[in-house]
Design a protein around this motif. Structure first.
Motif, PDB file in Angstrom:
ATOM      1  N   THR A  40       0.860  -1.186   0.000  1.00  0.00           N
ATOM      2  CA  THR A  40       0.000   0.000   0.000  1.00  0.00           C
ATOM      3  C   THR A  40       0.891   1.229   0.000  1.00  0.00           C
ATOM      4  O   THR A  40       1.870   1.303   0.745  1.00  0.00           O
ATOM      5  CB  THR A  40      -0.913   0.020   1.239  1.00  0.00           C
ATOM      6  N   LEU A  41       0.553   2.203  -0.856  1.00  0.00           N
ATOM      7  CA  LEU A  41       1.295   3.470  -0.888  1.00  0.00           C
ATOM      8  C   LEU A  41       0.493   4.536  -0.144  1.00  0.00           C
ATOM      9  O   LEU A  41      -0.679   4.761  -0.438  1.00  0.00           O
ATOM     10  CB  LEU A  41       1.539   3.915  -2.329  1.00  0.00           C
ATOM     11  N   HIS A  42       1.146   5.177   0.810  1.00  0.00           N
ATOM     12  CA  HIS A  42       0.521   6.207   1.641  1.00  0.00           C
ATOM     13  C   HIS A  42       1.076   7.562   1.222  1.00  0.00           C
ATOM     14  O   HIS A  42       2.286   7.786   1.311  1.00  0.00           O
ATOM     15  CB  HIS A  42       0.821   5.947   3.114  1.00  0.00           C
ATOM     16  N   PRO A  43       0.211   8.484   0.750  1.00  0.00           N
ATOM     17  CA  PRO A  43       0.702   9.796   0.314  1.00  0.00           C
ATOM     18  C   PRO A  43       1.297  10.584   1.478  1.00  0.00           C
ATOM     19  O   PRO A  43       0.754  10.586   2.575  1.00  0.00           O
ATOM     20  CB  PRO A  43      -0.539  10.487  -0.242  1.00  0.00           C
TER      21      PRO A  43
ATOM     22  N   GLY B 222      -0.335  14.851   1.733  1.00  0.00           N
ATOM     23  CA  GLY B 222      -1.779  15.051   1.840  1.00  0.00           C
ATOM     24  C   GLY B 222      -2.525  14.076   0.956  1.00  0.00           C
ATOM     25  O   GLY B 222      -1.944  13.408   0.099  1.00  0.00           O
ATOM     26  N   ALA B 223      -3.806  14.000   1.173  1.00  0.00           N
ATOM     27  CA  ALA B 223      -4.660  13.042   0.461  1.00  0.00           C
ATOM     28  C   ALA B 223      -4.629  13.285  -1.047  1.00  0.00           C
ATOM     29  O   ALA B 223      -4.521  14.423  -1.506  1.00  0.00           O
ATOM     30  CB  ALA B 223      -6.086  13.138   0.975  1.00  0.00           C
ATOM     31  N   VAL B 224      -4.744  12.177  -1.809  1.00  0.00           N
ATOM     32  CA  VAL B 224      -4.756  12.291  -3.271  1.00  0.00           C
ATOM     33  C   VAL B 224      -6.140  12.644  -3.795  1.00  0.00           C
ATOM     34  O   VAL B 224      -6.283  13.064  -4.939  1.00  0.00           O
ATOM     35  CB  VAL B 224      -4.253  11.004  -3.960  1.00  0.00           C
ATOM     36  N   ASP B 225      -7.175  12.459  -2.974  1.00  0.00           N
ATOM     37  CA  ASP B 225      -8.548  12.791  -3.368  1.00  0.00           C
ATOM     38  C   ASP B 225      -9.386  12.993  -2.112  1.00  0.00           C
ATOM     39  O   ASP B 225      -8.891  12.831  -0.996  1.00  0.00           O
ATOM     40  CB  ASP B 225      -9.145  11.711  -4.282  1.00  0.00           C
ATOM     41  N   VAL B 226     -10.657  13.341  -2.291  1.00  0.00           N
ATOM     42  CA  VAL B 226     -11.518  13.614  -1.144  1.00  0.00           C
ATOM     43  C   VAL B 226     -11.816  12.359  -0.323  1.00  0.00           C
ATOM     44  O   VAL B 226     -12.172  12.456   0.838  1.00  0.00           O
ATOM     45  CB  VAL B 226     -12.841  14.297  -1.566  1.00  0.00           C
TER      46      VAL B 226
END
Length: 171
Positions: free
Chosen positions: A57-60, A63-67
Motif C-alpha cells: 500500500t502506498l501512503h501519500p 496530503g490526500a490524493v482525493d476527497v
C-alpha cells in the motif's frame, strides 16, 4: 377548488424544480472524488522469496490524493509483481510522494487474517520505502526485505466463528 388545484400544481412544480437543482449540483461542477492515475507496478521479495498474496500500500506523504483519501495498493502475484490500483484494477497511482507498507496475510482472502510479518512493515511512519511517482514512472524500485521473521499462524476458518470450546492457538 380551482385556487386549491393551482396551489397544488405550483407546489408540485416548485418541488420538482428544487429536486432538479439538487441533482444537478450533485452531478457536476463539484469537487471530484478521484484524481488522474497512470499504470505503475513493482516487485517484492522477502528473505529472497516471493511473498505471493502480500499487499503493498502506498501512503501519500503530501496530503490526500482525493476527497476519499484513497491509497494506491497492489497484491503480489506468483512472479513477485504487484500492479497498483487506486480506483479499479490496474488503473495505477496518482502522482506524488508516497511511503510504502507491506502486509503479508496468512490467508489474503480472509479479512483480518494475521500478518505473517507480525505488523513489522505496516506503519507508514516507520517505512523505509519512499517513492516519487510522476507521469513517467511505470516501475517502482524493488522492495527487498531481508532477515524478516515470518510467522506461519493458521488462518481462522471463514465458515464459522470461534466458540469457547476452541483452542484459539490451534485455529
Amino acid at each position: 377548488m380551482i385556487a386549491y388545484q393551482q396551489r397544488t400544481v405550483r407546489t408540485g412544480v416548485l418541488v420538482a424544480v428544487a429536486g432538479l437543482c439538487v441533482l444537478s449540483a450533485g452531478c457536476g461542477g463539484g469537487e471530484r472524488w478521484h484524481t488522474e492515475t497512470s499504470p505503475v507496478q513493482g516487485t517484492v521479495r522477502i528473505n529472497g522469496q516471493i511473498p505471493k498474496g502480500a499487499q503493498v500500500t502506498l501512503h501519500p506523504t503530501g496530503g490526500a490524493v482525493d476527497v476519499r483519501e484513497s491509497k494506491p495498493w497492489g497484491i503480489v502475484d506468483e512472479n513477485g509483481v504487484y500492479v497498483l490500483r487506486t480506483y479499479e484494477k490496474g488503473d495505477g497511482s496518482p502522482t506524488g510522494e508516497f511511503q510504502a507498507t507491506v502486509i503479508w496475510r496468512v490467508d489474503p482472502s480472509v479479512l483480518g487474517s494475521p500478518d505473517q510479518l507480525g505488523g513489522a512493515f505496516e506503519n507508514p511512519a516507520d517505512s523505509e520505502w519512499m517513492f516519487t511517482i510522476d507521469e513517467d514512472v511505470t516501475e517502482l524500485p524493488p522492495i527487498e526485505i531481508e532477515d524478516a521473521k515470518i510467522t506461519k499462524a493458521k488462518a481462522r476458518s471463514r465458515n464459522r466463528a470461534p466458540t469457547p470450546f476452541d483452542d484459539l492457538d490451534d485455529m
